[in-house]
Design a protein around this motif. Structure first.
Motif, PDB file in Angstrom:
ATOM      1  N   ASN A  74      39.025  40.509  30.625  1.00 55.82           N
ATOM      2  CA  ASN A  74      39.548  40.386  32.142  1.00 55.82           C
ATOM      3  C   ASN A  74      38.226  40.660  32.992  1.00 55.82           C
ATOM      4  N   ASN A  75      37.656  41.640  33.015  1.00 57.06           N
ATOM      5  CA  ASN A  75      36.479  42.158  33.812  1.00 57.06           C
ATOM      6  C   ASN A  75      35.184  41.210  33.570  1.00 57.06           C
ATOM      7  N   ARG A  77      35.466  37.777  32.581  1.00 54.97           N
ATOM      8  CA  ARG A  77      35.941  36.058  32.733  1.00 54.97           C
ATOM      9  C   ARG A  77      35.253  35.714  33.842  1.00 54.97           C
ATOM     10  N   ILE A  78      35.223  36.253  34.843  1.00 53.12           N
ATOM     11  CA  ILE A  78      34.130  35.248  36.030  1.00 53.12           C
ATOM     12  C   ILE A  78      32.977  34.995  35.540  1.00 53.12           C
ATOM     13  N   ALA A  81      33.032  32.383  32.952  1.00 56.06           N
ATOM     14  CA  ALA A  81      33.332  30.962  33.654  1.00 56.06           C
ATOM     15  C   ALA A  81      32.017  30.665  34.373  1.00 56.06           C
ATOM     16  N   LYS A  82      31.154  31.361  34.613  1.00 57.19           N
ATOM     17  CA  LYS A  82      30.088  30.705  35.444  1.00 57.19           C
ATOM     18  C   LYS A  82      29.148  30.324  34.362  1.00 57.19           C
ATOM     19  N   ILE A  88      34.974  27.672  40.219  1.00 58.82           N
ATOM     20  CA  ILE A  88      35.739  28.947  40.150  1.00 58.82           C
ATOM     21  C   ILE A  88      36.372  29.070  41.674  1.00 58.82           C
ATOM     22  N   GLU A  92      40.734  32.964  42.006  1.00 56.30           N
ATOM     23  CA  GLU A  92      40.452  33.129  40.818  1.00 56.30           C
ATOM     24  C   GLU A  92      39.367  34.305  40.590  1.00 56.30           C
ATOM     25  N   GLU A  93      38.535  34.359  41.597  1.00 56.66           N
ATOM     26  CA  GLU A  93      37.348  35.499  41.650  1.00 56.66           C
ATOM     27  C   GLU A  93      38.154  36.672  41.914  1.00 56.66           C
ATOM     28  N   PRO A  96      40.914  37.703  38.471  1.00 53.44           N
ATOM     29  CA  PRO A  96      40.283  36.933  37.201  1.00 53.44           C
ATOM     30  C   PRO A  96      41.206  36.602  36.140  1.00 53.44           C
ATOM     31  N   ILE A  99      42.041  32.807  35.670  1.00 52.30           N
ATOM     32  CA  ILE A  99      41.223  31.775  35.225  1.00 52.30           C
ATOM     33  C   ILE A  99      40.940  31.778  33.744  1.00 52.30           C
TER      34      ILE A  99
END
Length: 209
Positions: A74-75, A77-78, A81-82, A88, A92-93, A96, A99
């Motif tokens: 989970n930590n 995922r952002i 995604a980038k 995003i 979602e940011e 997370p 997303i």
């Protein structure tokens, strides 16, 4: 293929049996419970699709694929995604976990070579639904809520089943409405969920009055 996806598949020997490959992928990336959940959602999605004249094969495949992004913590995922060039949203940011549906969509396309746009779109909105959702979107959304991945009995399940007897859309709305009635306790309200709620609330209002 992006570096993050290459790393996740580095030890994979694909068999070209999609169901087996998805299970192997999840298990080899330390997500055996997710593998079990995805298979269960695939089975449930096939059942629901059959009830409502959706394509059962597409529904089952969507179920197998919907949570494959669980392999990314989970930590992370952002950042993932980038790297995958996913748009995003602020919500979602801030949260997370949500997303993961978009990441699963990209992974389904890039790793498992899914080209069917309806399957990809259903995977990409299986948590929140969206405005103008397709029948397959709603089938996968409902199946994921019936075959949920938590312990115990879902608190909304009786009403969802009861509303499915009216229609697929009514069943999908019942879960969205369940969340909406508790929106003050949600960490975020995803814009797609809001859109789906507003659209289906208006659409189904005559049935509820």
């Amino acid at each position: 293929m992006q570096a993050i996806l290459k790393e996740l598949t580095r030890n994979m020997n694909f068999t070209h049996d999609l169901k087996q490959d998805i299970q192997l992928f999840l298990i080899s990336n330390h997500c055996p419970k997710t593998a079990e959940h995805c298979m269960e959602v695939g089975t449930e999605a096939r059942r629901v699709a059959t009830l409502f004249n959706a394509d059962p094969d597409e529904a089952e495949i969507g179920g197998w694929l919907h949570d494959i992004s669980a392999v990314i913590p989970n930590n992370e995922r952002i950042a993932a995604a980038k790297e995958l060039q996913i748009d995003i949203l602020a919500e979602e940011e801030a949260f997370p976990m949500i997303i993961h549906q978009k990441i699963s969509k990209v992974m389904a396309k890039e790793i498992f070579k899914i080209t069917n746009a309806e399957i990809l779109d259903a995977v990409g909105c299986h948590t929140t639904l969206r405005r103008n959702s397709s029948k397959l979107d709603q089938v996968l959304f409902v199946a994921d809520k019936i075959a949920w991945d938590q312990s115990g009995i879902p608190p909304y399940i009786q009403e969802l089943h009861r509303n499915l007897e009216v229609s697929l859309t009514y069943g999908a709305f019942s879960y969205i409405n369940y969340l909406w009635e508790r929106k003050e306790s949600l960490k975020v309200i995803h814009p797609w969920l809001r859109d789906a709620y507003e659209e289906l609330n208006d659409l189904l209002k005559p049935q509820r009055t």
